[in-house]
Design a protein around this motif. Structure first.
Motif, PDB file in Angstrom:
ATOM      1  N   GLU A  22      34.224  30.882   7.667  1.00 35.99           N
ATOM      2  CA  GLU A  22      35.657  30.980   7.948  1.00 35.99           C
ATOM      3  C   GLU A  22      36.088  29.943   8.982  1.00 35.99           C
ATOM      4  O   GLU A  22      37.166  29.348   8.861  1.00 35.99           O
ATOM      5  CB  GLU A  22      35.996  32.385   8.426  1.00 35.99           C
ATOM      6  CG  GLU A  22      35.917  33.437   7.329  1.00 35.99           C
ATOM      7  CD  GLU A  22      36.260  34.835   7.827  1.00 35.99           C
ATOM      8  OE1 GLU A  22      36.523  34.993   9.045  1.00 35.99           O
ATOM      9  OE2 GLU A  22      36.266  35.769   7.007  1.00 35.99           O
ATOM     10  N   ARG A  26      38.724  26.912   8.113  1.00 32.80           N
ATOM     11  CA  ARG A  26      39.930  26.713   8.921  1.00 32.80           C
ATOM     12  C   ARG A  26      39.977  25.291   9.470  1.00 32.80           C
ATOM     13  O   ARG A  26      41.040  24.658   9.500  1.00 32.80           O
ATOM     14  CB  ARG A  26      39.963  27.733  10.060  1.00 32.80           C
ATOM     15  CG  ARG A  26      41.254  27.689  10.862  1.00 32.80           C
ATOM     16  CD  ARG A  26      41.390  28.890  11.782  1.00 32.80           C
ATOM     17  NE  ARG A  26      40.323  28.970  12.758  1.00 32.80           N
ATOM     18  CZ  ARG A  26      39.417  29.943  12.815  1.00 32.80           C
ATOM     19  NH1 ARG A  26      39.444  30.930  11.935  1.00 32.80           N
ATOM     20  NH2 ARG A  26      38.489  29.952  13.742  1.00 32.80           N
ATOM     21  N   ASP A 276      50.299  35.564   9.683  1.00 32.27           N
ATOM     22  CA  ASP A 276      50.160  34.702  10.859  1.00 32.27           C
ATOM     23  C   ASP A 276      49.411  35.415  11.980  1.00 32.27           C
ATOM     24  O   ASP A 276      48.579  34.817  12.666  1.00 32.27           O
ATOM     25  CB  ASP A 276      51.523  34.183  11.332  1.00 32.27           C
ATOM     26  CG  ASP A 276      52.510  35.284  11.638  1.00 32.27           C
ATOM     27  OD1 ASP A 276      52.281  36.437  11.218  1.00 32.27           O
ATOM     28  OD2 ASP A 276      53.522  35.004  12.301  1.00 32.27           O
ATOM     29  N   ALA A 279      45.698  35.596  11.097  1.00 41.21           N
ATOM     30  CA  ALA A 279      45.033  34.330  11.403  1.00 41.21           C
ATOM     31  C   ALA A 279      44.813  34.181  12.906  1.00 41.21           C
ATOM     32  O   ALA A 279      43.764  33.690  13.351  1.00 41.21           O
ATOM     33  CB  ALA A 279      45.861  33.163  10.866  1.00 41.21           C
ATOM     34  N   ARG A 282      41.829  36.199  14.037  1.00 39.48           N
ATOM     35  CA  ARG A 282      40.555  35.590  13.658  1.00 39.48           C
ATOM     36  C   ARG A 282      40.234  34.373  14.515  1.00 39.48           C
ATOM     37  O   ARG A 282      39.073  34.128  14.856  1.00 39.48           O
ATOM     38  CB  ARG A 282      40.597  35.236  12.173  1.00 39.48           C
ATOM     39  CG  ARG A 282      40.509  36.476  11.297  1.00 39.48           C
ATOM     40  CD  ARG A 282      40.994  36.270   9.892  1.00 39.48           C
ATOM     41  NE  ARG A 282      40.693  37.438   9.067  1.00 39.48           N
ATOM     42  CZ  ARG A 282      41.265  37.714   7.914  1.00 39.48           C
ATOM     43  NH1 ARG A 282      42.192  36.892   7.427  1.00 39.48           N
ATOM     44  NH2 ARG A 282      40.941  38.796   7.236  1.00 39.48           N
ATOM     45  N   ARG A 283      41.240  33.604  14.883  1.00 39.46           N
ATOM     46  CA  ARG A 283      40.986  32.472  15.786  1.00 39.46           C
ATOM     47  C   ARG A 283      40.508  32.967  17.143  1.00 39.46           C
ATOM     48  O   ARG A 283      39.567  32.406  17.729  1.00 39.46           O
ATOM     49  CB  ARG A 283      42.259  31.634  15.951  1.00 39.46           C
ATOM     50  CG  ARG A 283      42.627  30.803  14.742  1.00 39.46           C
ATOM     51  CD  ARG A 283      43.669  29.758  15.107  1.00 39.46           C
ATOM     52  NE  ARG A 283      44.889  30.346  15.637  1.00 39.46           N
ATOM     53  CZ  ARG A 283      45.931  30.702  14.893  1.00 39.46           C
ATOM     54  NH1 ARG A 283      45.883  30.535  13.578  1.00 39.46           N
ATOM     55  NH2 ARG A 283      47.009  31.218  15.436  1.00 39.46           N
TER      56      ARG A 283
END
Length: 447
Positions: A22, A26, A276, A279, A282-283
């Protein structure tokens, strides 16, 4: 750099490989496909089982030609090149019945292969209703905050999910039968299997359901066949090492717990359509997991973590969407031996999806204060339970999903987030210790 659209499939025991994949996807800005038909690259986390099981053969044949499958055996392979390890599937043999589309009533024939809901999910992935530009200074509009979630929201109309083809890795074979639904109408009853190939789905889980219209009548949870025993319980690993006498700091355990909660949160927010913020979760998960005692979590990451949990807490639409959904009361928790966030949610509230989200947020916020704690993790904090933490969650699923509309069922499942790594033995190279289940109440067991 060539742009690829990726179907990412994680097998049980490959969490660390999935996380690495992942991150790399990204970095490359390669989008994840909402369904096999929309992908031009299938990335499998872990070695492909031999002979090829039907679920993997099905996914492979659903990709448009030319079909490319890459298997990542280690996390390092994600960084060294996602196209460097192509795989030719062996032993597929004759076509399995699950590779053929399920027979459908004539009125659904035009929807074969791409359901209305799958198309809606694809649209939301690219034009999410939760874009940062819609925040308007922090004032939320309960009618627009989650955009297209009217189809998932509350507990009323969730749109037309009669065609479930866009969700499944493969269908169960079988014919439709007629039966009375909850409104007394005679509707087709379909036996379907949902599993590998679904976006934001627990690795290795197969959910076999009897659907009538868009309502789950029956559900049975299990795992895919042919899964290699090559994984480790990644989210539980610090506690397992501490239980065996290794020196593990409280800070390392806190960062791993926070990463687990952010991973679960990202999956649920993605299922809910808040792309959003999914995401962002996950970041931040990756930033927290990359930190060490000598390289602590950056203050900007800590600020972003606080902003994320604050924004999710104040979302009226998310609360409306999940409050009262998927209740797992305290008495049932005790009877099943459920541990982790689901147990805490039942003891402090109604034990519904919203309560489980709230526990994730509380534990995420609470973990940050311990990120730099260099004190040893006490071995007695890793007392091992009699059963793997996710086994009771899987046992609770059938009764929780029966009678739920499919969109609601996905939210319930995401809020439990069962981790099938619990049942997969660790490989010899995984920190030199055999696999054991995670600690009840202290480790980061999902759900």
């Amino acid at each position: 750099m060539e742009l690829r659209t990726v179907l990412l499939v994680a097998q049980p025991g490959t969490t660390e490989i999935r996380l690495a994949a992942e991150r790399e996807l990204r970095r490359r800005a390669w989008p994840l496909a909402p369904s096999p038909a929309a992908a031009d690259l299938l990335i499998l986390c872990g070695p492909p089982p031999i002979p090829t099981p039907p679920w993997l053969a099905t996914l492979h044949t659903q990709l448009p030609p030319p079909r490319t499958l890459v298997a990542l055996h280690t996390p390092d392979q994600a960084a060294t090149g996602l196209l460097a390890h192509p795989v030719h599937l062996e032993g597929q043999g004759a076509e399995h019945p699950a590779q053929r589309p399920a027979q459908r009533p004539a009125e659904h024939a035009e929807d074969e292969g791409h359901s209305e809901h799958a198309a809606h999910e694809e649209h939301r992935e690219h034009e999410g209703p939760h874009s940062e530009h819609g925040e308007h200074g922090g004032h939320e509009d309960p009618h627009s905050e989650h955009g297209g979630h009217g189809q998932h929201g509350g507990h009323g109309d969730h749109g037309n999910h009669g065609d479930h083809g866009g969700h499944a890795g493969h269908h169960m074979e079988g014919m439709a039968e007629r039966g009375d639904d909850r409104d007394g109408l005679r509707l087709d009853r379909w036996e379907l299997a949902y599993g590998p190939g679904l976006a934001d789905w627990p690795a290795g889980l197969v959910l076999r359901v009897v659907m009538q219209g868009d309502v789950v009548q029956e559900a049975v949870a299990g795992s895919v066949d042919g899964v290699p025993g090559s994984g480790a319980a990644y989210w539980h690993e610090p506690w397992l090492r501490a239980a065996r006498g290794a020196e593990v700091t409280c800070g390392e355990a806190a960062r791993r717990r926070c990463g687990a909660r952010l991973d679960s949160l990202g999956r649920l927010l993605a299922v809910a359509g808040w792309a959003d913020q999914a995401a962002r979760a996950r970041r931040l998960r990756d930033a927290v997991l990359a930190a060490t005692a000598s390289r602590p979590v950056d203050p900007t990451v800590l600020g972003a973590l606080s902003a994320l949990t604050r924004r999710v807490r104040r979302s009226r639409t998310l609360r409306w969407l999940t409050r009262g959904l998927g209740q797992l009361p305290a008495a049932r928790v005790r009877a099943l031996g459920v541990s982790g966030p689901a147990m805490v949610a039942a003891s402090e509230g109604a034990g519904d999806v919203y309560d489980r989200i709230r526990v994730w947020l509380d534990e995420t916020d609470g973990s940050t204060a311990l990120f730099t704690d260099t004190g040893p993790l006490p071995p007695d904090s890793a007392a091992l339970p009699q059963h793997p933490p996710s086994a009771p969650l899987l046992a609770a699923l059938p009764e929780m999903l029966a009678g739920a509309e499919f969109a609601c069922a996905r939210l319930v499942l995401a809020s439990l987030d069962p981790d099938l790594d619990d049942a997969v033995p660790a490989p010899a190279h995984a920190h030199g210790h055999p696999h054991a289940p995670a600690p009840a109440g202290s480790g980061p067991s999902h759900g």
